[in-house]
Motif scaffolding. Structure first.
Motif, PDB file in Angstrom:
ATOM      1  N   ASP A 148       0.827  -1.212   0.000  1.00  0.00           N
ATOM      2  CA  ASP A 148       0.000   0.000   0.000  1.00  0.00           C
ATOM      3  C   ASP A 148       0.858   1.257   0.000  1.00  0.00           C
ATOM      4  N   GLY A 149       2.116   1.168  -0.351  1.00  0.00           N
ATOM      5  CA  GLY A 149       2.919   2.382  -0.512  1.00  0.00           C
ATOM      6  C   GLY A 149       4.252   2.327   0.204  1.00  0.00           C
ATOM      7  N   ALA A 150       5.142   3.208  -0.233  1.00  0.00           N
ATOM      8  CA  ALA A 150       6.531   3.176   0.234  1.00  0.00           C
ATOM      9  C   ALA A 150       6.674   3.578   1.701  1.00  0.00           C
ATOM     10  N   LYS A 151       5.819   4.506   2.155  1.00  0.00           N
ATOM     11  CA  LYS A 151       5.953   4.944   3.548  1.00  0.00           C
ATOM     12  C   LYS A 151       5.698   3.763   4.486  1.00  0.00           C
ATOM     13  N   CYS A 152       4.631   3.024   4.219  1.00  0.00           N
ATOM     14  CA  CYS A 152       4.296   1.865   5.055  1.00  0.00           C
ATOM     15  C   CYS A 152       5.377   0.805   4.930  1.00  0.00           C
ATOM     16  N   SER A 173      16.915  14.433   4.698  1.00  0.00           N
ATOM     17  CA  SER A 173      16.244  13.292   4.064  1.00  0.00           C
ATOM     18  C   SER A 173      14.759  13.272   4.414  1.00  0.00           C
ATOM     19  N   TYR A 174      14.044  12.443   3.667  1.00  0.00           N
ATOM     20  CA  TYR A 174      12.617  12.181   3.917  1.00  0.00           C
ATOM     21  C   TYR A 174      12.483  11.761   5.386  1.00  0.00           C
ATOM     22  N   PRO A 175      11.666  12.460   6.180  1.00  0.00           N
ATOM     23  CA  PRO A 175      11.703  12.270   7.637  1.00  0.00           C
ATOM     24  C   PRO A 175      11.327  10.878   8.129  1.00  0.00           C
ATOM     25  N   VAL A 176      10.700  10.075   7.293  1.00  0.00           N
ATOM     26  CA  VAL A 176      10.215   8.764   7.746  1.00  0.00           C
ATOM     27  C   VAL A 176      11.361   7.824   8.145  1.00  0.00           C
ATOM     28  N   TYR A 177      12.526   7.971   7.509  1.00  0.00           N
ATOM     29  CA  TYR A 177      13.636   7.071   7.866  1.00  0.00           C
ATOM     30  C   TYR A 177      14.049   7.305   9.332  1.00  0.00           C
ATOM     31  N   VAL A 178      14.259   8.564   9.679  1.00  0.00           N
ATOM     32  CA  VAL A 178      14.702   8.876  11.047  1.00  0.00           C
ATOM     33  C   VAL A 178      13.573   8.582  12.041  1.00  0.00           C
ATOM     34  N   PHE A 226      18.904   5.407   1.465  1.00  0.00           N
ATOM     35  CA  PHE A 226      19.411   6.283   0.412  1.00  0.00           C
ATOM     36  C   PHE A 226      18.292   6.526  -0.590  1.00  0.00           C
ATOM     37  N   CYS A 227      17.990   7.792  -0.827  1.00  0.00           N
ATOM     38  CA  CYS A 227      16.879   8.154  -1.709  1.00  0.00           C
ATOM     39  C   CYS A 227      17.399   8.905  -2.929  1.00  0.00           C
ATOM     40  N   SER A 228      17.093   8.383  -4.116  1.00  0.00           N
ATOM     41  CA  SER A 228      17.496   9.045  -5.357  1.00  0.00           C
ATOM     42  C   SER A 228      16.485   8.731  -6.449  1.00  0.00           C
ATOM     43  N   ASN A 230      16.365  12.512  -4.976  1.00  0.00           N
ATOM     44  CA  ASN A 230      16.218  12.755  -3.553  1.00  0.00           C
ATOM     45  C   ASN A 230      15.095  13.719  -3.208  1.00  0.00           C
ATOM     46  N   ASN A 231      14.433  13.370  -2.124  1.00  0.00           N
ATOM     47  CA  ASN A 231      13.534  14.290  -1.452  1.00  0.00           C
ATOM     48  C   ASN A 231      14.249  14.683  -0.170  1.00  0.00           C
ATOM     49  N   PRO A 232      14.619  15.914   0.063  1.00  0.00           N
ATOM     50  CA  PRO A 232      14.152  17.127  -0.605  1.00  0.00           C
ATOM     51  C   PRO A 232      15.113  17.741  -1.619  1.00  0.00           C
ATOM     52  N   PHE A 258      17.085   1.411  -0.732  1.00  0.00           N
ATOM     53  CA  PHE A 258      17.126   2.423  -1.792  1.00  0.00           C
ATOM     54  C   PHE A 258      15.690   2.858  -2.092  1.00  0.00           C
ATOM     55  N   ASP A 259      15.409   4.128  -1.843  1.00  0.00           N
ATOM     56  CA  ASP A 259      14.063   4.669  -2.048  1.00  0.00           C
ATOM     57  C   ASP A 259      14.018   5.311  -3.434  1.00  0.00           C
ATOM     58  N   ALA A 260      13.305   4.634  -4.343  1.00  0.00           N
ATOM     59  CA  ALA A 260      13.263   5.087  -5.743  1.00  0.00           C
ATOM     60  C   ALA A 260      11.888   5.663  -6.091  1.00  0.00           C
ATOM     61  N   ASN A 289       9.578   1.335  -3.717  1.00  0.00           N
ATOM     62  CA  ASN A 289       9.083   2.140  -4.825  1.00  0.00           C
ATOM     63  C   ASN A 289       7.572   2.257  -4.706  1.00  0.00           C
ATOM     64  N   SER A 290       6.979   3.066  -5.567  1.00  0.00           N
ATOM     65  CA  SER A 290       5.573   3.389  -5.368  1.00  0.00           C
ATOM     66  C   SER A 290       4.964   3.959  -6.638  1.00  0.00           C
ATOM     67  N   MET A 291       3.667   3.731  -6.821  1.00  0.00           N
ATOM     68  CA  MET A 291       2.935   4.354  -7.924  1.00  0.00           C
ATOM     69  C   MET A 291       2.460   5.763  -7.543  1.00  0.00           C
ATOM     70  N   VAL A 300      -4.692   6.551  -3.944  1.00  0.00           N
ATOM     71  CA  VAL A 300      -5.097   5.174  -4.302  1.00  0.00           C
ATOM     72  C   VAL A 300      -4.343   4.175  -3.433  1.00  0.00           C
ATOM     73  N   ARG A 301      -3.054   4.424  -3.237  1.00  0.00           N
ATOM     74  CA  ARG A 301      -2.128   3.637  -2.413  1.00  0.00           C
ATOM     75  C   ARG A 301      -1.687   2.336  -3.089  1.00  0.00           C
ATOM     76  N   LEU A 302      -0.529   2.374  -3.688  1.00  0.00           N
ATOM     77  CA  LEU A 302       0.065   1.169  -4.274  1.00  0.00           C
ATOM     78  C   LEU A 302       1.585   1.344  -4.369  1.00  0.00           C
TER      79      LEU A 302
HETATM   80  C1  LIG Z   1      11.231   9.768  -0.634  1.00  0.00           C
HETATM   81  C2  LIG Z   1       9.840   9.294  -0.425  1.00  0.00           C
HETATM   82  N1  LIG Z   1       9.625   8.004  -0.199  1.00  0.00           N
HETATM   83  C3  LIG Z   1       8.391   7.542   0.008  1.00  0.00           C
HETATM   84  C4  LIG Z   1       7.294   8.397  -0.012  1.00  0.00           C
HETATM   85  C5  LIG Z   1       5.932   7.855   0.290  1.00  0.00           C
HETATM   86  O1  LIG Z   1       5.394   7.221  -0.777  1.00  0.00           O
HETATM   87  P1  LIG Z   1       3.998   6.481  -0.686  1.00  0.00           P
HETATM   88  O2  LIG Z   1       2.955   7.458  -1.112  1.00  0.00           O
HETATM   89  O3  LIG Z   1       4.152   5.343  -1.623  1.00  0.00           O
HETATM   90  O4  LIG Z   1       3.795   6.022   0.714  1.00  0.00           O
HETATM   91  C6  LIG Z   1       7.475   9.746  -0.249  1.00  0.00           C
HETATM   92  C7  LIG Z   1       6.321  10.645  -0.260  1.00  0.00           C
HETATM   93  O5  LIG Z   1       6.380  11.818  -0.381  1.00  0.00           O
HETATM   94  C8  LIG Z   1       8.788  10.203  -0.455  1.00  0.00           C
HETATM   95  O6  LIG Z   1       9.032  11.496  -0.663  1.00  0.00           O
END
Ligand SMILES: Cc1ncc(COP(=O)(O)O)c(C=O)c1O
Length: 454
Positions: A148-152, A173-178, A226-228, A230-232, A258-260, A289-291, A300-302
């Protein structure tokens, strides 16, 4: 001895009783936050708060931005705010992909098309199609876990790694890792002076190092997020840089996550879209990865995770086995409607529609890049990524507030992504074209007025 009741009802409440149901002390009126504090004594349970959650600082970044925006609107009800903030997609899902979603939903209304729970790992058809269309068959369908998505997925991966794993993150970096690392108990307390959690290895990424960490200065950790692109920062790592990262992970026996999520924004030939384009990555990397950003599926969440068969923990257990165990326990399969939409995304028509969507957002990114460059700032990202990263100097929260006040444009302060983001601002290209043009005009006007004042 009788066990204490799990919960003491209000009517049974006696203040002098045990820990269970003990009263909270009412705060003096002046100390009361507006909404959450009750007016009278209230019950508490006997459950200790999770100390790891108590370590977290403030709220999650994006709701905090939302709160500040709402506070500004409350004070200025007539303001017309443009959001270049939270990286949420804004453009409608294109027709072929929408058709996939609606057909997926319609099937559920027929006896022959109905399906209930599916496999926790996703439908075989979607796993196959992700492997063949997006990875050119270089990974096997059984290595793909649909979700249901990369964050989860990031939090489920953290559950796989457990509380004793050590982690490294890009800073910013994207705050979810920390935050997931803190929640799992992988860290100590925050060091207020550094604004960094003890126990996390922060890898500075800034204009001075081309937004790629100097790995000779990075300590070994079990996991490297590692995100590429990259956000932000909007930086997209080159093949040489990712080759260096893979060699570093292999030397240290680390696992790269690796967050793609922004891979479809890559248009430069020299920039790999997947860590598995790098030889050797199969023994040291997982890809999430994520749609969401591909196809406007944020609601939608995928998503999906690729865990190669070769990847193993120190005792030889395949990481894939443990990830499968966690997915089977903590997740019940992606929505069958979302998966039908995912299949449509991977049809040639869907791929073409995604290409046009990404072109649109990259067009926005070019406008924002040109605007900020024209205003004299050093500007990064926005080429193979939807984020424009602007070096503004000074406090990024102050710059955020100044822009909100003067131009009614919501941005994101770099410091919200880690101390390494201080002095930078992130602008998102996820917005309707007219909004981007209007924001560009307002920023130009604002900085022109500033120049006159100075
Ligand atoms: C780097 C990165 N990874 C993952 C996500 C989350 O993706 P998802 O919508 O698939 O949960 C985001 C959302 O902004 C993101 O910036």
């Amino acid at each position: 001895m009788m066990a204490p009741p799990a919960f003491v009802a209000a009517s049974a409440f006696t203040p002098a009783a045990s820990r269970v149901g003990r009263p909270t002390t009412a705060l003096p009126t002046t100390a009361r936050p507006a909404v959450t504090t009750p007016r009278t004594l209230r019950m508490v349970t006997g459950v200790s708060r999770n100390a790891n959650l108590a370590k977290l600082q403030a709220g999650y970044l994006f709701p905090e931005i939302g709160r500040r925006r709402a506070a500004y609107l409350a004070a200025h009800p007539d303001a017309s705010i443009i959001s270049l903030g939270v990286g949420d997609t804004t453009q409608p899902i294109p027709p072929h992909i929408t058709k996939g979603l609606t057909e997926g939903a319609s099937k559920l209304g027929t006896p022959e098309g109905y399906s209930g729970y599916g496999a926790e790992q996703g439908t075989p058809a979607l796993r196959e199609k992700i492997a063949s269309v997006l990875y050119g068959g270089s990974i096997a369908a059984e290595e793909v876990f649909v979700s249901d998505g990369a964050k989860c997925d990031i939090s489920r991966l953290q559950a796989v790694f457990g509380p004793t794993a050590s982690v490294a993150v890009q800073d910013p970096s994207y705050p979810v890792y920390v935050d997931t690392s803190v929640m799992l108990g992988q860290t100590g307390e925050i060091d207020a002076a550094r604004s960094q959690f003890n126990g996390i290895e922060y890898m500075p990424c800034n204009a001075d190092n081309g937004f790629f960490p100097d790995l000779s200065k990075v300590a070994r950790t079990d996991i490297i997020f590692f995100c590429s692109p990259n956000n932000p920062t909007g930086a997209a790592a080159t093949r040489e840089q990712l080759t260096e990262l893979v060699a570093f992970a292999k030397k240290n026996g680390s696992i790269i996550v690796f967050d793609a999520a922004y891979a479809p924004f890559i248009r430069s030939a020299a920039v790999p879209k997947s860590i598995f384009d790098i030889p050797g990555a199969r023994e040291c990397a997982i890809e999430v990865n994520s749609m969401s950003k591909y196809a406007g599926f944020t609601g939608v969440r995928l998503g999906w995770v690729v865990v190669p068969n070769e990847l193993a923990f120190a005792d030889g257990t395949p990481v894939r086995n443990d990830f499968n165990r966690v997915m089977s326990t903590c997740f019940n399969g992606a929505s069958n409607i979302a998966q039908a939409g995912g299949l449509a995304c991977l049809d040639p028509e869907g791929q073409a529609e995604i290409g046009s969507l990404i072109d649109y957002y990259l067009g926005n990114a070019a406008i924002l890049r040109d605007t900020m460059t024209g205003l004299g700032f050093d500007v990064y990202g926005g080429v193979d990524a939807p984020y424009i990263y602007v070096k503004t100097g000074g406090s990024s929260w102050e710059t955020f507030s100044a822009i909100l006040e003067a131009a009614q444009v919501v941005t994101i302060p770099g410091a919200g992504f880690g101390p390494g983001g201080e002095g930078y601002l992130r602008l998102s290209a996820f917005a309707p074209r007219e909004a981007v043009q209007e924001a560009a005009a307002r920023l130009t006007k604002m900085y022109a007025a500033k120049a006159v004042e100075a």
